[in-house]
Design an enzyme around this catalytic site. Structure first.
Site, PDB file in Angstrom:
ATOM      1  CG  ASP A  35     -11.640   4.407  -7.883  1.00  0.00           C
ATOM      2  OD1 ASP A  35     -10.954   3.404  -8.138  1.00  0.00           O
ATOM      3  OD2 ASP A  35     -12.847   4.512  -8.183  1.00  0.00           O
ATOM      4  CG  ASP A  50     -11.038  10.965 -16.274  1.00  0.00           C
ATOM      5  OD1 ASP A  50     -10.113  10.139 -16.416  1.00  0.00           O
ATOM      6  OD2 ASP A  50     -11.806  11.297 -17.189  1.00  0.00           O
ATOM      7  CE1 TYR A 141      -6.917  -3.244 -20.599  1.00  0.00           C
ATOM      8  CE2 TYR A 141      -5.635  -5.144 -21.290  1.00  0.00           C
ATOM      9  CZ  TYR A 141      -6.148  -4.342 -20.284  1.00  0.00           C
ATOM     10  OH  TYR A 141      -5.879  -4.647 -18.973  1.00  0.00           O
TER      11      TYR A 141
END
Length: 232
Positions: A35, A50, A141
């Site tokens: 995370d 990342d 997205y």
């Protein structure tokens, strides 16, 4: 799969990822997380990374393997959400959306696949109902999440013969911090279009993930749509 295995969860600090950590812990998994925050409530080990950086992911997976042991289950839930008309999406925004969602999945899958093959494990990717139905203002997205479906189905076909199950959960709008309080997905006029008239909750999505990891021994390349009937 033995429930004493190690599970790796990306995006485990909040929302769906945190609920998945809790669900898999209840099933007896030792859980490591990747995370950006470097922490995850309930996880046994967490690494700040990342997921769009392949070298960083490979190093983080190696850390978790060294700390916890071979990885038998993987859930990729790291991501972010933003809305914009297609004409307003910059080239950088397109690249970032694809790097985080599709790239993050690819990087984690490649880094963990040797363990999953050795342990005949399972990987579950978290996509979105928008990958199936699309949405106004959600072009980049939805495109990134749609690419996840193609990757999951293709990788599933590639590794099923070696005992690895690759599947996907595609939630509808879920009550997490990713959805702003003024999000159109929270608006009452949208919710009234859903058969269940409400958002999903992270634990509900996590239970579907848990099923695919632990119990769905005949599921390969499947997409489970947890979306309150939005794409019936």
């Amino acid at each position: 799969m033995s429930e004493s295995a190690v599970a790796l969860v990306t995006g485990g600090a909040s929302g769906i990822g945190a609920a998945v950590v809790e669900a898999l812990t209840r099933r007896g998994f030792t859980v490591g997380c990747l995370d950006l925050s470097g922490s995850a409530p309930g996880a046994d080990y967490a690494v700040a990374v990342d997921v769009s950086d392949p070298d960083a992911v490979a190093g983080a997976v190696a850390q978790i393997r060294a700390a916890l042991g071979p990885i038998g289950a993987v859930v990729t839930s790291a991501g972010y959400y933003e809305m914009a008309p297609v004409a307003e999406i910059s080239a950088d925004a397109w690249r970032r959306m694809l790097r985080v969602h599709l790239g993050g999945l690819v990087n984690v899958a490649r880094a963990t696949l040797p363990d999953l093959i050795e342990r005949r494990g399972a990987l579950v990717a978290v996509a979105s109902e928008l990958a199936v139905g699309g949405g106004d203002g959600d072009v980049h997205y939805a495109a990134a999440k749609g690419a996840i479906l193609g990757f999951v189905r293709s990788l599933a076909a590639e590794v099923a013969g070696r005992g690895v199950r690759i599947n996907c959960v595609a939630p509808g709008p879920t009550d997490t911090p990713l959805l702003a309080l003024d999000s159109p997905w929270r608006a009452s006029d949208y919710l009234m279009t859903l058969p269940l008239r409400r958002l999903a909750t992270p634990p509900e999505v996590a239970r579907c993930v848990e099923y695919l990891v632990c119990d769905a021994t005949f599921s390969v390349g499947d997409v489970v749509n947890v979306n309150s009937g939005a794409v019936i």
